[in-house]
Design an enzyme around this catalytic site. Structure first.
Site, PDB file in Angstrom:
ATOM      1  N   GLU A 292      32.553 -21.804  85.712  1.00 45.12           N
ATOM      2  CA  GLU A 292      32.116 -20.948  84.604  1.00 45.12           C
ATOM      3  C   GLU A 292      30.744 -21.391  84.079  1.00 45.12           C
ATOM      4  OE1 GLU A 292      36.124 -21.354  82.563  1.00 45.12           O
ATOM      5  OE2 GLU A 292      35.642 -19.260  82.153  1.00 45.12           O
TER       6      GLU A 292
ATOM      7  N   GLU B 296      42.863 -21.890  86.979  1.00 46.26           N
ATOM      8  CA  GLU B 296      43.524 -21.806  85.669  1.00 46.26           C
ATOM      9  C   GLU B 296      44.864 -21.079  85.681  1.00 46.26           C
ATOM     10  OE1 GLU B 296      40.301 -21.386  86.192  1.00 46.26           O
ATOM     11  OE2 GLU B 296      39.110 -22.271  84.583  1.00 46.26           O
TER      12      GLU B 296
ATOM     13  N   ALA C  57      37.714 -28.010  83.207  1.00 45.92           N
ATOM     14  CA  ALA C  57      38.151 -28.546  81.917  1.00 45.92           C
ATOM     15  C   ALA C  57      38.948 -29.826  82.134  1.00 45.92           C
ATOM     16  CB  ALA C  57      39.017 -27.519  81.202  1.00 45.92           C
TER      17      ALA C  57
ATOM     18  N   GLY D 283      36.187 -24.555  84.605  1.00 51.32           N
ATOM     19  CA  GLY D 283      35.062 -24.537  83.659  1.00 51.32           C
ATOM     20  C   GLY D 283      33.743 -24.920  84.324  1.00 51.32           C
TER      21      GLY D 283
END
Ligand code: COA
Length: 240
Positions: free
Chosen positions: A114, A134, A66, A111
């Site tokens: 992910e 994270e 992210a 991310g």
């Protein structure tokens, strides 16, 4: 490969029946800004006519996760809106009817990891580094990463990765079954394209139905999963 259409920071190109989605924000290590997620969502929605999809970040990095410059306190309403908007891209990738492959080199973090986990298969070269940082910055992976990891490798290994925020080499990720195939440096995309081309020759409906049954069987009871298999077989057999 034909020259691609560029949708913002995402390039969509074709390699025969295979669509290739390339993240193109290398200067920021393909950090997934909401803008980039939106463009990726558009790209994912534009590949209906392909028979397999490869997602890559190019030769140097898959994605550093992210965009940290966008992380800020948000209201619960804004967060819900995010998951309905650009944040829906991870589930959109997972829901594609075609088989999907993440072709990974370099950092595959947060991310980015992910996103790779939302694909059906992961091909990574020897430079790939996986991790979920994270928790270390006070949040948690929330784009399906925890949910997919628990199902893929179990809660103990998920705790090890998520709580310790430690990085994982491609060798370890392969030994855990998270990486389908490892390649020498720089060969991740060509290997992913070979596998995608092979998948593209399979009967598309059978591939798509089998993919959905595998996903559903992860969560369904044994009886439900067996019933699904049998019903899917009956449907395919009738059509085929
Ligand atoms: N969001 C926004 N920008 C990012 C980013 C991210 N997640 N990761 C890297 N970048 C940017 C850097 O700010 C830098 O930009 P600049 O050149 O304009 O200063 C550029 O990408 C290169 O990153 P840099 O940190 O200089 O590269 P590095 O090789 O020294 O370190 C990482 C690479 C991946 C270890 C480091 O960038 C990092 O830890 N990134 C954050 C990873 C993260 O926490 N992701 C999950 C967020 S929830």
């Amino acid at each position: 490969m034909n020259s691609g259409t560029v949708i913002g920071d995402v390039e969509v190109s074709r390699h025969g029946d295979v669509a290739v989605l390339t993240l193109r924000r290398e200067a920021k290590l393909n950090a997934l800004s909401t803008h980039m997620e939106s463009r990726l969502l558009d790209a994912v929605r534009s590949v209906n006519d392909s028979r397999a999809v490869v997602i890559t970040g190019g030769d140097r990095v898959f994605s550093a996760g992210a965009d940290t410059s966008e992380l800020r306190e948000m209201t619960p309403e804004a967060i819900a809106e995010y998951y309905r908007g650009s944040g829906a891209v991870y589930e959109a990738v997972a829901a594609l009817p075609q088989p999907t492959i993440a072709a990974i080199a370099g950092y595959c973090l947060g991310g980015g990891f992910e996103l790779a986990l939302a694909a059906d298969l992961r091909v990574a070269d020897e430079t790939a580094v996986f991790g979920l940082p994270e928790v270390g910055i006070g949040i948690l992976p929330s784009s399906g990463g925890v949910t997919r990891l628990v199902r893929a490798v179990g809660p103990a290994r998920t705790r090890d990765l998520v709580l310790r925020c430690r990085r994982m080499s491609v060798t370890e990720a392969h030994s855990w079954g998270l990486v389908t195939e490892t390649t020498p440096a720089g060969s991740h995309l060509s290997t992913a394209l070979e596998i995608a081309a092979e998948l593209a020759t399979q009967p598309p409906l059978a591939v798509s139905v089998a993919k959905q049954v595998i996903t559903a069987a992860t969560d369904a009871s044994r009886e439900t999963a067996l019933l699904l298999e049998q019903l899917a077989y009956a449907t395919l057999n009738r059509i085929g």
